[in-house]
Design a protein around this motif. Structure first.
Motif, mmCIF file in Angstrom:
data_model
loop_
_atom_site.group_PDB
_atom_site.id
_atom_site.type_symbol
_atom_site.label_atom_id
_atom_site.label_comp_id
_atom_site.label_asym_id
_atom_site.label_seq_id
_atom_site.Cartn_x
_atom_site.Cartn_y
_atom_site.Cartn_z
ATOM 1 N N PHE A 1 0.766 -1.312 -0.089
ATOM 2 C CA PHE A 1 0.058 -0.035 -0.127
ATOM 3 C C PHE A 1 0.803 1.359 0.186
ATOM 4 C CE2 PHE A 1 -2.759 -3.271 1.780
ATOM 5 C CZ PHE A 1 -4.046 -3.111 0.788
ATOM 6 N N ASP A 2 2.000 1.075 -0.993
ATOM 7 C CA ASP A 2 2.749 2.413 -1.043
ATOM 8 C C ASP A 2 2.386 3.108 -2.350
ATOM 9 O OD1 ASP A 2 4.821 3.973 -0.591
ATOM 10 O OD2 ASP A 2 6.311 3.040 -1.729
ATOM 11 N N ILE A 3 1.728 4.292 -2.114
ATOM 12 C CA ILE A 3 1.269 5.107 -3.232
ATOM 13 C C ILE A 3 -0.425 4.309 -3.170
ATOM 14 C CG2 ILE A 3 1.009 5.991 -5.368
ATOM 15 C CD1 ILE A 3 3.822 5.615 -5.872
ATOM 16 N N ILE A 4 -1.125 4.786 -2.355
ATOM 17 C CA ILE A 4 -2.854 4.274 -2.462
ATOM 18 C C ILE A 4 -3.285 4.898 -3.563
ATOM 19 C CG2 ILE A 4 -4.786 4.150 -1.088
ATOM 20 C CD1 ILE A 4 -2.899 3.901 1.330
ATOM 21 N N HIS A 5 -4.036 4.223 -4.427
ATOM 22 C CA HIS A 5 -4.905 4.843 -5.643
ATOM 23 C C HIS A 5 -6.422 3.988 -5.683
ATOM 24 C CE1 HIS A 5 -4.156 0.687 -7.065
ATOM 25 N NE2 HIS A 5 -2.765 1.018 -6.872
ATOM 26 N N PRO A 6 -7.173 4.525 -6.402
ATOM 27 C CA PRO A 6 -8.447 4.166 -6.477
ATOM 28 C C PRO A 6 -8.565 2.505 -6.749
ATOM 29 C CG PRO A 6 -8.276 5.938 -7.882
ATOM 30 C CD PRO A 6 -7.021 5.835 -7.431
ATOM 31 N N GLY A 7 -7.723 1.891 -7.132
ATOM 32 C CA GLY A 7 -7.745 0.449 -7.345
ATOM 33 C C GLY A 7 -7.684 -0.159 -5.824
ATOM 34 N N HIS A 8 -6.983 0.512 -4.946
ATOM 35 C CA HIS A 8 -6.762 -0.156 -3.624
ATOM 36 C C HIS A 8 -8.115 0.021 -2.875
ATOM 37 C CE1 HIS A 8 -2.189 0.683 -3.768
ATOM 38 N NE2 HIS A 8 -2.256 -0.809 -3.860
ATOM 39 N N ILE A 9 -8.728 1.267 -3.005
ATOM 40 C CA ILE A 9 -9.964 1.569 -2.418
ATOM 41 C C ILE A 9 -11.066 0.611 -2.744
ATOM 42 C CG2 ILE A 9 -11.855 3.513 -1.970
ATOM 43 C CD1 ILE A 9 -9.056 4.170 -0.945
ATOM 44 N N ASP A 10 -11.105 0.177 -4.317
ATOM 45 C CA ASP A 10 -11.946 -0.678 -4.455
ATOM 46 C C ASP A 10 -11.810 -2.064 -3.847
ATOM 47 O OD1 ASP A 10 -14.114 -1.121 -6.744
ATOM 48 O OD2 ASP A 10 -12.523 -2.520 -7.314
ATOM 49 N N LEU A 11 -10.725 -2.353 -3.970
ATOM 50 C CA LEU A 11 -10.275 -3.890 -3.507
ATOM 51 C C LEU A 11 -10.889 -3.601 -1.984
ATOM 52 C CD1 LEU A 11 -9.187 -6.602 -3.620
ATOM 53 C CD2 LEU A 11 -6.724 -5.272 -2.965
ATOM 54 N N PHE B 1 7.778 4.906 -0.728
ATOM 55 C CA PHE B 1 7.896 6.156 -0.686
ATOM 56 C C PHE B 1 7.319 6.884 0.720
ATOM 57 C CE2 PHE B 1 7.668 4.940 -5.233
ATOM 58 C CZ PHE B 1 8.782 5.240 -5.556
ATOM 59 N N LEU B 2 6.396 5.960 1.278
ATOM 60 C CA LEU B 2 5.677 6.551 2.472
ATOM 61 C C LEU B 2 5.968 5.666 3.583
ATOM 62 C CD1 LEU B 2 2.138 7.224 1.264
ATOM 63 C CD2 LEU B 2 3.934 8.947 1.486
ATOM 64 N N SER B 3 6.300 6.028 4.804
ATOM 65 C CA SER B 3 6.715 5.088 5.947
ATOM 66 C C SER B 3 5.588 4.434 6.249
ATOM 67 C CB SER B 3 7.040 6.121 7.038
ATOM 68 O OG SER B 3 6.020 6.773 7.800
ATOM 69 N N GLN B 4 5.900 3.411 7.126
ATOM 70 C CA GLN B 4 4.942 2.294 7.445
ATOM 71 C C GLN B 4 3.753 2.953 8.253
ATOM 72 O OE1 GLN B 4 7.753 -0.239 9.274
ATOM 73 N NE2 GLN B 4 7.048 0.388 11.203
ATOM 74 N N ASP B 5 4.466 4.036 9.079
ATOM 75 C CA ASP B 5 3.209 4.634 9.839
ATOM 76 C C ASP B 5 2.627 5.533 9.221
ATOM 77 O OD1 ASP B 5 4.392 3.627 12.059
ATOM 78 O OD2 ASP B 5 5.823 5.090 12.601
ATOM 79 N N ASP B 6 2.993 6.413 7.955
ATOM 80 C CA ASP B 6 2.031 7.038 7.359
ATOM 81 C C ASP B 6 1.071 6.216 6.334
ATOM 82 O OD1 ASP B 6 3.328 9.396 8.147
ATOM 83 O OD2 ASP B 6 4.496 9.511 6.284
ATOM 84 N N ARG B 7 1.384 5.172 6.016
ATOM 85 C CA ARG B 7 0.648 4.052 5.170
ATOM 86 C C ARG B 7 -0.221 3.560 6.188
ATOM 87 N NH1 ARG B 7 3.893 -0.236 3.787
ATOM 88 N NH2 ARG B 7 5.766 0.485 4.695
ATOM 89 N N ALA B 8 0.016 3.337 7.240
ATOM 90 C CA ALA B 8 -0.895 2.618 8.403
ATOM 91 C C ALA B 8 -1.945 3.765 8.637
ATOM 92 C CB ALA B 8 -0.265 2.179 9.456
ATOM 93 N N GLU B 9 -1.508 4.883 9.045
ATOM 94 C CA GLU B 9 -2.553 6.083 9.357
ATOM 95 C C GLU B 9 -3.597 6.308 8.127
ATOM 96 O OE1 GLU B 9 -4.305 8.916 11.561
ATOM 97 O OE2 GLU B 9 -2.661 7.331 12.020
ATOM 98 N N ILE B 10 -3.107 6.235 6.900
ATOM 99 C CA ILE B 10 -4.026 6.532 5.620
ATOM 100 C C ILE B 10 -5.098 5.157 5.703
ATOM 101 C CG2 ILE B 10 -4.097 6.333 2.902
ATOM 102 C CD1 ILE B 10 -1.270 7.692 2.976
ATOM 103 N N LEU B 11 -4.497 4.043 5.767
ATOM 104 C CA LEU B 11 -5.439 3.008 5.702
ATOM 105 C C LEU B 11 -6.606 2.945 6.949
ATOM 106 C CD1 LEU B 11 -3.018 0.232 4.778
ATOM 107 C CD2 LEU B 11 -5.081 1.120 3.334
ATOM 108 N N ARG B 12 -5.961 3.358 7.943
ATOM 109 C CA ARG B 12 -7.158 3.435 9.088
ATOM 110 C C ARG B 12 -7.941 4.381 8.819
ATOM 111 N NH1 ARG B 12 -1.731 3.019 12.404
ATOM 112 N NH2 ARG B 12 -1.755 0.937 12.994
ATOM 113 N N ASN B 13 -7.825 5.234 8.357
ATOM 114 C CA ASN B 13 -8.843 6.424 7.939
ATOM 115 C C ASN B 13 -9.691 6.202 6.623
ATOM 116 O OD1 ASN B 13 -8.624 9.237 9.778
ATOM 117 N ND2 ASN B 13 -6.544 8.210 9.499
ATOM 118 N N LEU B 14 -9.518 5.041 6.289
ATOM 119 C CA LEU B 14 -10.687 4.588 5.157
ATOM 120 C C LEU B 14 -11.579 3.781 5.823
ATOM 121 C CD1 LEU B 14 -8.117 3.081 2.552
ATOM 122 C CD2 LEU B 14 -9.076 5.328 2.706
#
Length: 339
Positions: free
Chosen positions: A11-21, A52-65
């Motif tokens: 989940f490095d560079i999250i995009h609409p494909g990830h959201i859909d999945l 490109f994004l740290s593990q903490d940043d990637r986790a934070e983005i996902l937690r807010n979905l």
């Protein structure tokens, strides 16, 4: 308790494909738990300069979905350990993964869980985004071959080879050393090396096995290594009676044992029969080492350790593979040298 759904990725560079999945994965249960690779794990799979994004940043983005209920970070190359801890009711991956290639599938099915590969949203991929960004930058000598003339071509080809070697020296020495230690550990425990690949990688498999069984430059004891690319009767029978995807995996089932090491070679990282070989090796307790190129994340993500040559050109990747293989042979000669 509800139905727990698990999926994983970098989940490095999250995009609409990830959201859909993730949205469709959540619809399969009542709780969606997402496992993400740690920064060091991403680097092992995708090489520098990822993530490109740290593990903490990637986790934070996902937690807010909205679809995601929980995020856990794992440091291993694969989520196998995490899956065994969670014991999800449903294991999900994107449609670029066959269910036979999904880590943890047999474990989840073993207690009655479901394993599902969800078709991807067309037109989206993190790798595609990265490539688009890279295309905006100035091409390196490795990828620029537009000038005409044999002398220029020779110079450019040699320079692109040198560029790859310089990248190996600058960024991959620790990885090369760790892979060499992985091989030595296997041999010291009395286990053997199995090697597979297609085309030029098949030739490399035979070359490496021959160096182990014979010697590289220094006299030492013979070391057990088998190239799974040499027995024409087995290769043709397995292809005819099963299919080409199982041409290596079936041999591993026959010849491999727990503690052996499979060196899986694929310049693209997507060769179906090599991926199948890795899954069979994992199932019987073999260790796995991937040899691939900079885009070989699928193969690398299935293996315990990987060597990713920093190039997208098949020729440069193959040259890098045999160069590093010779370094491993030199290390092994030194370790097992007759005194």
């Amino acid at each position: 308790m509800g139905v727990v759904v698990f999926t994983n990725g970098c989940f490095d560079i999250i995009h609409p494909g990830h959201i859909d999945l993730l949205n469709r994965a959540k619809q399969l249960g009542t709780k969606l738990l997402v496992g993400i690779n740690s920064d060091s794990s991403v680097r092992r799979i995708k090489g520098e300069p990822r993530p490109f994004l740290s593990q903490d940043d990637r986790a934070e983005i996902l937690r807010n979905l909205k679809a995601v209920d929980e995020v856990q970070i794992f440091d291993e190359t694969t989520p196998e350990k995490l899956i065994k801890q969670i014991k999800p009711d449903v294991l999900v991956k994107g449609g670029d993964w066959k269910t036979t290639q999904i880590i943890g599938a047999d474990f989840v099915r073993g207690y009655g869980g479901k394993v599902i590969s969800i078709p991807l949203k067309i037109g989206y991929s993190s790798s595609g985004i990265v490539e688009k960004i890279k295309s905006l930058s100035i091409n390196s000598t490795e990828t620029s071959f537009t000038e005409v003339g044999s002398s220029k071509l020779i110079e450019k080809s040699l320079n692109s080879h040198i560029e790859v070697v310089q990248k190996l020296i600058k960024k991959e020495q620790q990885r090369i050393e760790r892979c060499g230690e992985f091989i030595i550990d296997t041999l010291e425990r009395g286990n053997k090396i199995l090697i597979c690949g297609n085309g030029g990688s098949a030739a490399d498999a035979q070359h490496i096995a021959a160096e182990f069984v014979g010697r590289y430059e220094t006299e030492r004891r013979a070391l057990p290594a088998i190239a799974l690319t040499t027995d024409t009767s087995a290769l043709t029978a397995l292809t005819n009676d099963y299919n080409f995807e199982h041409v290596f995996s079936r041999q591993i089932e026959a010849l491999g044992k727990e503690g052996d090491l499979l060196i899986a070679i694929s310049t693209s990282g997507n060769s179906a029969n090599v991926l199948s070989a890795v899954m069979s090796a994992r199932n019987i307790g073999c260790k796995t080492l991937a040899m691939t190129g900079s885009n070989g994340k699928k193969l690398a993500s299935l293996c315990d350790i990987s060597l990713m040559i920093p190039s997208e050109r098949t020729a440069r990747i193959q040259e890098g593979h045999i160069t590093v293989a010779h370094i491993w042979c030199e290390i092994i000669d030194s370790k097992f040298e007759v005194t």
